[in-house]
Design a protein around this motif. Structure first.
Motif, PDB file in Angstrom:
ATOM      1  N   VAL A 113       0.837  -1.204   0.000  1.00 16.05           N
ATOM      2  CA  VAL A 113       0.000   0.000   0.000  1.00 16.05           C
ATOM      3  C   VAL A 113       0.869   1.250   0.000  1.00 16.05           C
ATOM      4  O   VAL A 113       0.631   2.206  -0.754  1.00 16.05           O
ATOM      5  N   SER A 114       1.907   1.249   0.836  1.00 15.09           N
ATOM      6  CA  SER A 114       2.802   2.401   0.922  1.00 15.09           C
ATOM      7  C   SER A 114       3.467   2.683  -0.420  1.00 15.09           C
ATOM      8  O   SER A 114       3.561   3.844  -0.858  1.00 15.09           O
ATOM      9  N   ARG A 115       3.909   1.630  -1.099  1.00 14.50           N
ATOM     10  CA  ARG A 115       4.578   1.809  -2.385  1.00 14.50           C
ATOM     11  C   ARG A 115       3.625   2.365  -3.439  1.00 14.50           C
ATOM     12  O   ARG A 115       3.992   3.264  -4.213  1.00 14.50           O
ATOM     13  N   VAL A 116       2.404   1.833  -3.476  1.00  9.48           N
ATOM     14  CA  VAL A 116       1.449   2.283  -4.487  1.00  9.48           C
ATOM     15  C   VAL A 116       1.057   3.736  -4.245  1.00  9.48           C
ATOM     16  O   VAL A 116       1.028   4.547  -5.189  1.00  9.48           O
ATOM     17  N   ILE A 117       0.766   4.101  -2.998  1.00 11.37           N
ATOM     18  CA  ILE A 117       0.405   5.486  -2.702  1.00 11.37           C
ATOM     19  C   ILE A 117       1.574   6.413  -3.029  1.00 11.37           C
ATOM     20  O   ILE A 117       1.379   7.524  -3.541  1.00 11.37           O
ATOM     21  N   GLY A 118       2.786   5.943  -2.780  1.00  8.47           N
ATOM     22  CA  GLY A 118       3.962   6.727  -3.151  1.00  8.47           C
ATOM     23  C   GLY A 118       4.037   6.966  -4.649  1.00  8.47           C
ATOM     24  O   GLY A 118       4.366   8.072  -5.102  1.00  8.47           O
ATOM     25  N   ARG A 119       3.705   5.945  -5.440  1.00  8.42           N
ATOM     26  CA  ARG A 119       3.721   6.102  -6.897  1.00  8.42           C
ATOM     27  C   ARG A 119       2.608   7.043  -7.358  1.00  8.42           C
ATOM     28  O   ARG A 119       2.802   7.838  -8.292  1.00  8.42           O
ATOM     29  N   LEU A 120       1.434   6.964  -6.715  1.00  7.98           N
ATOM     30  CA  LEU A 120       0.345   7.875  -7.078  1.00  7.98           C
ATOM     31  C   LEU A 120       0.719   9.319  -6.776  1.00  7.98           C
ATOM     32  O   LEU A 120       0.400  10.237  -7.542  1.00  7.98           O
ATOM     33  N   ARG A 121       1.410   9.522  -5.663  1.00  9.65           N
ATOM     34  CA  ARG A 121       1.879  10.867  -5.333  1.00  9.65           C
ATOM     35  C   ARG A 121       2.921  11.346  -6.346  1.00  9.65           C
ATOM     36  O   ARG A 121       2.852  12.477  -6.837  1.00  9.65           O
ATOM     37  N   ALA A 122       3.874  10.475  -6.646  1.00 10.64           N
ATOM     38  CA  ALA A 122       4.950  10.855  -7.568  1.00 10.64           C
ATOM     39  C   ALA A 122       4.410  11.174  -8.947  1.00 10.64           C
ATOM     40  O   ALA A 122       4.972  12.022  -9.667  1.00 10.64           O
ATOM     41  N   ALA A 123       3.307  10.523  -9.321  1.00 10.56           N
ATOM     42  CA  ALA A 123       2.693  10.770 -10.629  1.00 10.56           C
ATOM     43  C   ALA A 123       1.827  12.022 -10.630  1.00 10.56           C
ATOM     44  O   ALA A 123       1.261  12.386 -11.677  1.00 10.56           O
ATOM     45  N   GLY A 124       1.700  12.671  -9.480  1.00 11.07           N
ATOM     46  CA  GLY A 124       0.901  13.895  -9.403  1.00 11.07           C
ATOM     47  C   GLY A 124      -0.593  13.660  -9.385  1.00 11.07           C
ATOM     48  O   GLY A 124      -1.367  14.576  -9.674  1.00 11.07           O
ATOM     49  N   LEU A 125      -1.020  12.427  -9.039  1.00 10.95           N
ATOM     50  CA  LEU A 125      -2.447  12.114  -9.037  1.00 10.95           C
ATOM     51  C   LEU A 125      -3.128  12.522  -7.733  1.00 10.95           C
ATOM     52  O   LEU A 125      -4.264  13.000  -7.752  1.00 10.95           O
ATOM     53  N   ILE A 126      -2.450  12.312  -6.606  1.00 13.02           N
ATOM     54  CA  ILE A 126      -3.048  12.572  -5.293  1.00 13.02           C
ATOM     55  C   ILE A 126      -1.999  13.130  -4.348  1.00 13.02           C
ATOM     56  O   ILE A 126      -0.798  13.070  -4.607  1.00 13.02           O
ATOM     57  N   GLU A 127      -2.487  13.626  -3.212  1.00 12.12           N
ATOM     58  CA  GLU A 127      -1.637  13.927  -2.065  1.00 12.12           C
ATOM     59  C   GLU A 127      -2.407  13.553  -0.809  1.00 12.12           C
ATOM     60  O   GLU A 127      -3.613  13.825  -0.706  1.00 12.12           O
ATOM     61  N   VAL A 128      -1.740  12.886   0.119  1.00 14.30           N
ATOM     62  CA  VAL A 128      -2.347  12.475   1.383  1.00 14.30           C
ATOM     63  C   VAL A 128      -1.569  13.130   2.509  1.00 14.30           C
ATOM     64  O   VAL A 128      -0.349  12.949   2.624  1.00 14.30           O
ATOM     65  N   SER A 129      -2.294  13.880   3.365  1.00 13.98           N
ATOM     66  CA  SER A 129      -1.623  14.585   4.450  1.00 13.98           C
ATOM     67  C   SER A 129      -2.647  15.035   5.485  1.00 13.98           C
ATOM     68  O   SER A 129      -3.744  15.482   5.122  1.00 13.98           O
TER      69      SER A 129
END
Length: 256
Positions: free
Chosen positions: A219-235
């Protein structure tokens, strides 16, 4: 997958709140769910603020157990504020999260047709709940065709979400599962009046993992890739969707 702790003191036992959990009742006008498909039929009066069946309110702390599997609650809960999740523990203690319950949702629609719980429910965030006598709620649905129709639609949407989750678990990649999870959360929030692409997101990686059949590391890796792709941000307990079209494409959807 993680194991769920069994040390949390229940908020409700046998459908009743723990000592000190009851709070002063407020009318329905200030509730974000008051215009919802079912709640709107539970109120009457010139201002739509009086419940047609007896209601009381209670609160729950984050991580508290609301119902335990095997209990026979005497009251049915509808969420006024906060988020909870339904889950099952397998014999070795591993947890499968079945669904997340949002404001306006029944904690368990199955309580309307079945008197006992076959899963447990835990508060993910601090919560405020409206509790209705189970027998009175069942009679209200039975005797009011419009309410019965509304409740049926709620059950059908729940069924469709669970069917989609089965496909996720059986046939979709981790990227597709997580993307679809985020999109589904956004759509459900919209149904309850929370429009926009910035949403409450109190789910930890362990909750997403237990809901989607993944490990926390994955899960951590996938969310990291979504962030890196500019799709989402979680904070800060929130998620912001920057590229909904891209997220839909990653999820396997073909809509603009």
């Amino acid at each position: 997958m993680s194991t769920a702790s069994s040390t949390h003191k229940p908020v409700m036992h046998d459908g009743r709140p723990a000592s000190g959990a009851t709070v002063p009742e407020t009318d329905c006008r200030g509730c974000p769910s008051s215009g919802g498909e079912f709640c709107s039929r539970l109120t009457h009066g010139p201002d739509g603020c009086q419940p047609k069946i007896g209601k009381r309110e209670t609160t729950a702390r984050s991580r508290q157990i609301l119902y335990r599997s095997g209990e026979t609650p005497r009251e049915i809960g509808i969420i006024r504020e906060g988020i909870a999740f339904q889950y099952v523990l397998v014999p070795d203690g591993r947890r499968q999260i079945l669904s997340f319950c949002l404001p306006g949702d029944f904690l368990s629609t199955s309580l309307v047709t079945k008197g006992s719980m076959h899963f447990s429910i835990q508060a993910l965030t601090p919560m405020r709940l409206c509790l209705f006598d189970r027998e009175a709620t069942v009679a209200f649905i039975r005797d009011n065709p419009e309410s019965a129709t509304a409740f049926t639609r709620i059950c059908m949407r729940e069924k469709e979400r669970l069917e989609a989750r089965i496909v996720d678990l059986g046939r979709r990649t981790a990227e597709e599962r997580i993307s679809r999870f985020i999109i589904d959360l956004m759509r459900r929030m919209e149904q309850h009046g929370h429009a926009g692409t910035r949403l409450p997101f109190p789910m930890k990686q362990k909750h997403i993992a237990d809901a989607l059949g993944l490990t926390q590391v994955h899960v951590s890796r996938v969310i990291g890739r979504l962030r890196a792709a500019g799709l989402i941000e979680v904070s800060g307990g929130m998620i912001e969707i920057f590229d909904l079209k891209g997220l839909r494409e990653l999820a396997g959807e073909r809509r603009g």
